[in-house]
Write a protein that holds these residues in place. Structure first.
Motif, PDB file in Angstrom:
ATOM      1  N   LEU A 164      36.009  43.362  55.835  1.00  0.00           N
ATOM      2  CA  LEU A 164      37.040  42.485  56.330  1.00  0.00           C
ATOM      3  C   LEU A 164      38.306  43.124  56.822  1.00  0.00           C
ATOM      4  N   GLU A 165      38.278  42.872  58.589  1.00  0.00           N
ATOM      5  CA  GLU A 165      39.601  43.304  59.246  1.00  0.00           C
ATOM      6  C   GLU A 165      40.699  43.072  59.534  1.00  0.00           C
ATOM      7  N   THR A 166      40.644  41.217  58.858  1.00  0.00           N
ATOM      8  CA  THR A 166      41.976  40.709  59.121  1.00  0.00           C
ATOM      9  C   THR A 166      42.320  41.510  58.336  1.00  0.00           C
ATOM     10  N   PRO A 167      44.077  41.156  59.288  1.00  0.00           N
ATOM     11  CA  PRO A 167      44.518  41.990  57.881  1.00  0.00           C
ATOM     12  C   PRO A 167      45.673  41.128  56.756  1.00  0.00           C
ATOM     13  N   LEU A 168      46.089  41.665  55.561  1.00  0.00           N
ATOM     14  CA  LEU A 168      46.326  40.669  54.624  1.00  0.00           C
ATOM     15  C   LEU A 168      47.966  40.747  54.888  1.00  0.00           C
ATOM     16  N   PRO A 169      48.640  39.083  54.925  1.00  0.00           N
ATOM     17  CA  PRO A 169      48.420  37.969  53.814  1.00  0.00           C
ATOM     18  C   PRO A 169      46.898  37.408  53.866  1.00  0.00           C
ATOM     19  N   ASP A 170      46.941  37.490  55.967  1.00  0.00           N
ATOM     20  CA  ASP A 170      45.451  36.623  56.043  1.00  0.00           C
ATOM     21  C   ASP A 170      44.069  36.063  55.537  1.00  0.00           C
ATOM     22  N   VAL A 171      43.616  37.675  54.814  1.00  0.00           N
ATOM     23  CA  VAL A 171      42.430  37.412  54.079  1.00  0.00           C
ATOM     24  C   VAL A 171      42.695  36.922  53.032  1.00  0.00           C
ATOM     25  N   LYS A 172      43.493  36.923  52.422  1.00  0.00           N
ATOM     26  CA  LYS A 172      43.144  36.574  50.941  1.00  0.00           C
ATOM     27  C   LYS A 172      42.529  35.599  50.474  1.00  0.00           C
ATOM     28  N   PRO A 173      42.742  34.318  51.493  1.00  0.00           N
ATOM     29  CA  PRO A 173      41.731  32.611  51.112  1.00  0.00           C
ATOM     30  C   PRO A 173      40.156  33.820  51.250  1.00  0.00           C
ATOM     31  N   GLU A 174      39.705  34.744  52.228  1.00  0.00           N
ATOM     32  CA  GLU A 174      37.999  34.727  52.252  1.00  0.00           C
ATOM     33  C   GLU A 174      38.147  35.602  51.185  1.00  0.00           C
ATOM     34  N   ILE A 175      38.801  37.179  51.172  1.00  0.00           N
ATOM     35  CA  ILE A 175      38.906  37.964  49.824  1.00  0.00           C
ATOM     36  C   ILE A 175      38.840  36.624  48.977  1.00  0.00           C
ATOM     37  N   LYS A 176      38.950  36.036  48.048  1.00  0.00           N
ATOM     38  CA  LYS A 176      39.022  35.343  47.045  1.00  0.00           C
ATOM     39  C   LYS A 176      37.361  34.849  47.213  1.00  0.00           C
ATOM     40  N   GLN A 177      37.829  33.559  48.173  1.00  0.00           N
ATOM     41  CA  GLN A 177      36.272  33.203  48.052  1.00  0.00           C
ATOM     42  C   GLN A 177      34.961  34.449  47.694  1.00  0.00           C
ATOM     43  N   LYS A 178      35.183  35.129  48.542  1.00  0.00           N
ATOM     44  CA  LYS A 178      34.186  36.264  48.558  1.00  0.00           C
ATOM     45  C   LYS A 178      33.931  36.704  46.758  1.00  0.00           C
ATOM     46  N   SER A 179      35.292  37.553  46.561  1.00  0.00           N
ATOM     47  CA  SER A 179      35.006  37.903  45.005  1.00  0.00           C
ATOM     48  C   SER A 179      34.774  36.576  44.016  1.00  0.00           C
ATOM     49  N   ALA A 180      34.703  35.362  44.382  1.00  0.00           N
ATOM     50  CA  ALA A 180      34.339  34.692  43.397  1.00  0.00           C
ATOM     51  C   ALA A 180      32.811  34.851  43.518  1.00  0.00           C
ATOM     52  N   ALA A 181      32.469  34.333  44.612  1.00  0.00           N
ATOM     53  CA  ALA A 181      30.937  34.291  44.897  1.00  0.00           C
ATOM     54  C   ALA A 181      30.105  34.847  44.381  1.00  0.00           C
ATOM     55  N   LEU A 182      30.977  36.973  44.144  1.00  0.00           N
ATOM     56  CA  LEU A 182      29.665  37.873  43.101  1.00  0.00           C
ATOM     57  C   LEU A 182      30.328  37.656  41.791  1.00  0.00           C
ATOM     58  N   THR A 183      31.289  36.922  41.293  1.00  0.00           N
ATOM     59  CA  THR A 183      31.681  37.061  39.888  1.00  0.00           C
ATOM     60  C   THR A 183      30.395  36.164  38.979  1.00  0.00           C
ATOM     61  N   PRO A 184      29.686  37.329  38.204  1.00  0.00           N
ATOM     62  CA  PRO A 184      28.339  37.167  37.055  1.00  0.00           C
ATOM     63  C   PRO A 184      29.650  36.215  36.275  1.00  0.00           C
ATOM     64  N   SER A 185      27.774  35.113  35.724  1.00  0.00           N
ATOM     65  CA  SER A 185      28.363  34.439  34.415  1.00  0.00           C
ATOM     66  C   SER A 185      28.666  35.540  33.473  1.00  0.00           C
ATOM     67  N   ASP A 186      27.650  36.192  33.431  1.00  0.00           N
ATOM     68  CA  ASP A 186      27.969  37.403  32.169  1.00  0.00           C
ATOM     69  C   ASP A 186      28.675  38.048  32.431  1.00  0.00           C
ATOM     70  N   ARG A 187      29.568  38.199  31.378  1.00  0.00           N
ATOM     71  CA  ARG A 187      30.784  39.038  31.093  1.00  0.00           C
ATOM     72  C   ARG A 187      31.690  39.139  32.448  1.00  0.00           C
ATOM     73  N   PRO A 188      32.390  37.948  32.545  1.00  0.00           N
ATOM     74  CA  PRO A 188      33.344  38.029  33.655  1.00  0.00           C
ATOM     75  C   PRO A 188      34.618  38.788  33.156  1.00  0.00           C
ATOM     76  N   GLY A 189      34.851  38.748  32.704  1.00  0.00           N
ATOM     77  CA  GLY A 189      35.988  39.714  31.543  1.00  0.00           C
ATOM     78  C   GLY A 189      36.089  41.111  32.745  1.00  0.00           C
ATOM     79  N   ASP A 190      34.266  41.572  31.611  1.00  0.00           N
ATOM     80  CA  ASP A 190      34.972  43.058  31.915  1.00  0.00           C
ATOM     81  C   ASP A 190      34.297  43.015  32.840  1.00  0.00           C
ATOM     82  N   TYR A 191      33.455  42.272  34.022  1.00  0.00           N
ATOM     83  CA  TYR A 191      32.878  42.537  35.482  1.00  0.00           C
ATOM     84  C   TYR A 191      34.765  42.417  36.534  1.00  0.00           C
ATOM     85  N   ALA A 192      35.866  41.421  35.791  1.00  0.00           N
ATOM     86  CA  ALA A 192      36.939  41.342  36.468  1.00  0.00           C
ATOM     87  C   ALA A 192      37.783  42.956  36.316  1.00  0.00           C
TER      88      ALA A 192
END
Length: 356
Positions: free
Chosen positions: A159-187
């Protein structure tokens, strides 16, 4: 880049396998088979905001020894909490920490809410902390994004958009990757990856569990991500500090207002902090007493998040009678350690003591 459902599952599994082998042992982290303590998780997350793991370790241990539960912390005096916080900076966190403990103790019977929405209702808990505590302490399907995770995700997707503008996209992509199994350990795995492998400089891509799918590595952009907007130069402010010594050798300190920068902490009395061209007579008019002041050579410099401060120290010595109407606390030099003095004030004290 877009991942399929199977690829997302594989990414999560790969990261958790790596975490099981290489996770950091941290004093607030539950080891495999242990149940996380929400109080420890919350306390560590508040302390770790804008502070390093190495710095936080001793403070965390001291807090736990003194206040082992959120109820014990709620019963503490704010002055004691602020004093114990000295050196961690950003003192609003300490005030909110104490306020949050009191709310959890009084309104929740000492039990933290176990959802993001519930945690967000507590003082001093924002979206990141709520997501982190929900995931790590309660294994909720939440997706906290700290600086380490921002770096990992921005590099994974290049992702080449600079911070802080890219934060919403990072949040969205991170949420999409978060597994339902052990989300705490994954984070925590992503946090550890960012802290130990996907580091700001010279990332160790060759041993990263996500090296194959990482677009940042493949494109050669990884070391330069996430990009940041150039910060404007910090303005400089100026002020006076009034070092008042009584004829018995005691020094005047006073508590700052609860709200505002360094709120609730003790200070050497001072003027407001103004733009660099502020008139000297205006700042001098804010002295707590009219007296014959001696200006000490040099200034005390201190940098806050948004500005740099230069403080001129003015000193005077008064009789006990002259000091009767002054508000504040009188203390010996050795007794200053009993007051919650922020770093700036400690610098002012050291500067004044050079001219005793």
């Amino acid at each position: 880049m877009h991942f399929t459902t199977d690829e997302i599952h594989h990414l999560g599994r790969t990261m958790l396998d790596w975490y099981d082998r290489h996770h950091r042992t941290l004093p607030w982290r539950a080891e495999p088979g242990e149940t996380p303590d929400p109080y420890r998780v919350w306390l560590s997350e508040i302390m770790l905001q804008q502070t390093t793991v190495i710095t936080v370790g001793p403070y965390f241990a001291a807090f736990l020894q003194r206040w082992p539960t959120v109820t014990a912390l709620a019963k503490a005096e704010l002055d004691d909490v602020l004093h114990a916080w000295q050196g961690l900076g950003y003192y609003a966190r300490a005030r909110n920490l104490h306020k949050c403990a009191k709310v959890v103790a009084a309104e929740y019977n000492g039990i933290f809410p176990d959802t993001e929405d519930g945690l967000l209702k507590l003082p001093g808990i924002g979206p990141y902390t709520a997501a982190a505590v929900a995931a790590i302490a309660f294994n909720r399907h939440s997706s906290p994004v700290d600086g380490n995770i921002e770096r990992v995700i921005s590099r994974l997707f290049a992702l080449e958009t600079p911070l802080p503008d890219v934060k919403p996209e990072i949040k969205q992509k991170s949420a999409a990757l978060t597994p339902s199994d052990r989300p705490g350990d994954y984070a925590q795995a992503l946090m550890d990856l960012g802290a130990t492998i996907c580091t700001p400089r010279n990332p160790a891509c060759g041993i990263c569990p996500w090296q194959t799918p990482c677009d940042g590595r493949k494109s050669g952009l990884a070391p330069d991500l996430p990009k940041k907007r150039k910060k404007p130069a910090k303005p400089t402010r100026v002020g006076y500090a009034f070092w008042i010594r009584r004829d018995d050798g005691k020094i005047l300190v006073r508590r700052r207002p609860e709200k505002g920068l360094l709120g609730g902490l003790y200070e050497v009395p001072g003027s407001d902090w103004r733009t660099i061209d502020a008139p000297d007579d205006v700042m001098l008019s804010e002295a707590p007493i009219k007296a014959k002041w001696t200006e000490l050579d040099g200034t005390v410099g201190h940098t806050f998040t948004h500005f740099h401060l230069d403080v001129t120290v003015l000193a005077t010595e008064l009789t006990t009678t002259e000091c009767e109407k002054l508000d504040g606390s009188w203390t010996t030099i050795d007794g200053l350690s009993d007051f919650a003095l922020p770093t700036l004030m400690k610098k002012i004290v050291r500067h004044a003591l050079k001219y005793r």
